[in-house]
Design a protein around this motif. Structure first.
Motif, mmCIF file in Angstrom:
data_model
loop_
_atom_site.group_PDB
_atom_site.id
_atom_site.type_symbol
_atom_site.label_atom_id
_atom_site.label_comp_id
_atom_site.label_asym_id
_atom_site.label_seq_id
_atom_site.Cartn_x
_atom_site.Cartn_y
_atom_site.Cartn_z
ATOM 1 N N ASP A 114 34.426 -40.990 51.316
ATOM 2 C CA ASP A 114 33.489 -40.078 51.979
ATOM 3 C C ASP A 114 33.487 -38.706 51.309
ATOM 4 O O ASP A 114 33.436 -37.672 51.965
ATOM 5 C CB ASP A 114 33.825 -39.949 53.468
ATOM 6 N N PHE A 115 33.594 -38.685 49.980
ATOM 7 C CA PHE A 115 33.555 -37.480 49.155
ATOM 8 C C PHE A 115 34.617 -36.455 49.570
ATOM 9 O O PHE A 115 34.390 -35.253 49.552
ATOM 10 C CB PHE A 115 32.167 -36.848 49.179
ATOM 11 N N SER A 116 35.780 -36.984 49.932
ATOM 12 C CA SER A 116 36.900 -36.113 50.307
ATOM 13 C C SER A 116 37.518 -35.490 49.063
ATOM 14 O O SER A 116 37.604 -36.112 47.994
ATOM 15 C CB SER A 116 37.961 -36.927 51.062
ATOM 16 N N ILE A 117 37.984 -34.239 49.201
ATOM 17 C CA ILE A 117 38.661 -33.561 48.101
ATOM 18 C C ILE A 117 40.008 -34.206 47.799
ATOM 19 O O ILE A 117 40.592 -34.022 46.734
ATOM 20 C CB ILE A 117 38.848 -32.056 48.431
ATOM 21 N N ASP A 118 40.516 -35.004 48.755
ATOM 22 C CA ASP A 118 41.800 -35.700 48.578
ATOM 23 C C ASP A 118 41.633 -37.104 48.008
ATOM 24 O O ASP A 118 42.540 -37.930 48.098
ATOM 25 C CB ASP A 118 42.531 -35.790 49.931
ATOM 26 N N THR A 119 40.455 -37.398 47.430
ATOM 27 C CA THR A 119 40.242 -38.716 46.832
ATOM 28 C C THR A 119 41.307 -38.994 45.780
ATOM 29 O O THR A 119 41.480 -38.208 44.845
ATOM 30 C CB THR A 119 38.846 -38.786 46.170
ATOM 31 N N PRO A 120 42.058 -40.086 45.910
ATOM 32 C CA PRO A 120 43.174 -40.345 44.987
ATOM 33 C C PRO A 120 42.697 -40.768 43.597
ATOM 34 O O PRO A 120 41.588 -41.270 43.428
ATOM 35 C CB PRO A 120 43.935 -41.483 45.666
ATOM 36 N N SER A 121 43.537 -40.544 42.605
ATOM 37 C CA SER A 121 43.265 -40.982 41.239
ATOM 38 C C SER A 121 44.184 -42.179 40.934
ATOM 39 O O SER A 121 44.734 -42.791 41.845
ATOM 40 C CB SER A 121 43.503 -39.837 40.261
#
Length: 416
Positions: free
Chosen positions: A65-72
């Motif tokens: 959901d376009f979170s800044i915490d999206t993991p890599s």
């Protein structure tokens, strides 16, 4: 009814169960997914399942959901999972949500192959072959051999082969041998005709209906079953298959068919070199001067020539499904180069196709007064809607069926 909510719950429940025994499907079972991380086994499975045609980065942002915490580190995490996890998901989802639909008491399973080009910067003996010529280049592809339910409009089973080592007849036999459902008619096009394939179906207790090259062709299997009359016909044929090359077997081709060492046939041996083969050969006209020839073990009492023609024409539904699988589902847009990771995506796309079809097939299109055409669901738009809401976490289930019911296309008569 297979509602969106029910199917989503079933799908995610299966993924959760696989996660509980994830060590079975890990490359390194003692170390992979043993620590708590954002990209755990269950999350990776869901991300790959929901992938569309965007880049990996965009797909991860959409899923989170376009979170800044999206993991890599997604690629490293998915590399820990064997493709068998996604094949198990495909099989388990089919088993729990399949709705049987019959034609004269039989399931109609079309078997066909599909070439899937893949990245050719990685070379291996299974998927890569060199094309001959002045501009020869390495060419890499997988070959998908699938059985497709023509009435439920879903894939029943799949075998993935490397294009360089593909063997469609062997894949056909495997699909038949693995099948354990309601009695079925296996339908296939030219290229799948072989005595071995025919008898694998017979031994399984099912039926086959396979188009072969016409009787005029010098390479048609019918050359060893004739002679046949001109025009349309419906004839029962008997041959004694044998490994024996004697004066008698060579002199009586209308009785004996010699199976050479180069031809695979699984039901004879040196100790038992004889096998009775029976079939029905049907030839019918499709244009003024062209014919189709079918070999089958369907009895004349159950199925007339016209019904044989009708069943074969229905086989085109699998060709349509390949197009939807490539473009609507996104099978022609892969996110990996490594062969194992590509196989993950193939199984995931097949599962998503079945998931979407089982939702779409239950949706009733609202009837309107004074409409010019009959309408059908726009499958491509339906896939976009389903995939978007499948990514949603928690909260109420959206009115997916109502949204899809508004996405319709006219069926225009006469179009091909």
């Amino acid at each position: 009814m297979n509602s969106y909510k029910h199917l989503k719950n079933v799908l995610f429940h299966i993924i959760n169960n696989l996660s509980n025994v994830c060590s079975i499907f890990c490359v390194n079972p003692d170390t992979d997914f043993t620590r708590n991380r954002k990209l755990d086994f269950e999350t990776i499975m869901k991300i790959i399942l929901c992938m569309g045609s965007s880049s990996i980065k965009d797909e991860l942002l959409k899923f989170n959901d376009f979170s800044i915490d999206t993991p890599s580190a997604f690629v490293q995490a998915r590399s820990k999972i064997k493709p068998e996890a996604f094949k198990t998901l495909f099989d388990a989802f089919n088993k729990k949500t399949f709705k049987i639909k019959l034609f004269h008491g039989y399931r109609l399973l079309a078997v066909d192959g599909y070439e899937l080009p893949i990245d050719n910067t990685i070379f291996d003996d299974e998927t890569t072959e060199l094309r001959h010529g002045t501009l020869a280049k390495a060419y890499s592809a997988f070959h998908l051999n699938a059985s497709y339910d023509l009435l439920e409009l879903t894939y029943d089973d799949i075998i993935i082969q490397g294009e360089a080592k593909k063997d469609e007849n062997d894949a056909f036999c495997q699909l038949v041998d693995r099948y354990d459902g309601h009695k079925a008619i296996f339908i296939a096009d030219r290229g799948y005709e072989s005595y071995n394939g025919f008898e694998h179906v017979v031994r399984s207790g099912n039926k086959y209906l396979i188009r072969v090259k016409d009787i005029c062709s010098q390479t048609s299997i019918t050359r060893s079953l004739g002679p046949f009359p001109e025009g349309e016909f419906d004839i029962d044929v008997f041959r004694m298959l044998t490994l024996k090359q004697t004066k008698t077997t060579k002199a009586c081709p209308e009785i004996y068919k010699i199976v050479t060492k180069s031809t695979r046939f699984d039901f004879m041996s040196k100790d038992d070199p004889w096998y009775e083969f029976n079939c029905r050969v049907v030839r019918f006209k499709i244009t003024e001067d062209t014919y189709e020839t079918i070999i089958t073990n369907l009895s004349r009492e159950e199925f007339s020539m016209e019904e044989i023609r009708e069943i074969y024409n229905m086989r085109w539904g699998e060709e349509t499904s390949f197009r939807e699988l490539k473009y609507a589902i996104g099978l022609n847009t892969l996110h990996a180069k490594k062969r194992k990771l590509i196989q993950q995506e193939i199984y995931a796309r097949m599962t998503m196709y079945n998931f979407c079809q089982r939702i779409v097939q239950e949706i009733k299109i609202p009837k309107k007064d004074k409409i010019k055409y009959t309408y059908q669901i726009n499958f491509t738009r339906a896939v976009h809607i389903i995939r978007e809401f499948l990514r949603k976490k928690g909260g109420k289930n959206p009115p997916v069926e109502n949204l899809i019911a508004k996405e319709i296309l006219p069926i225009r008569p006469g179009r091909k």
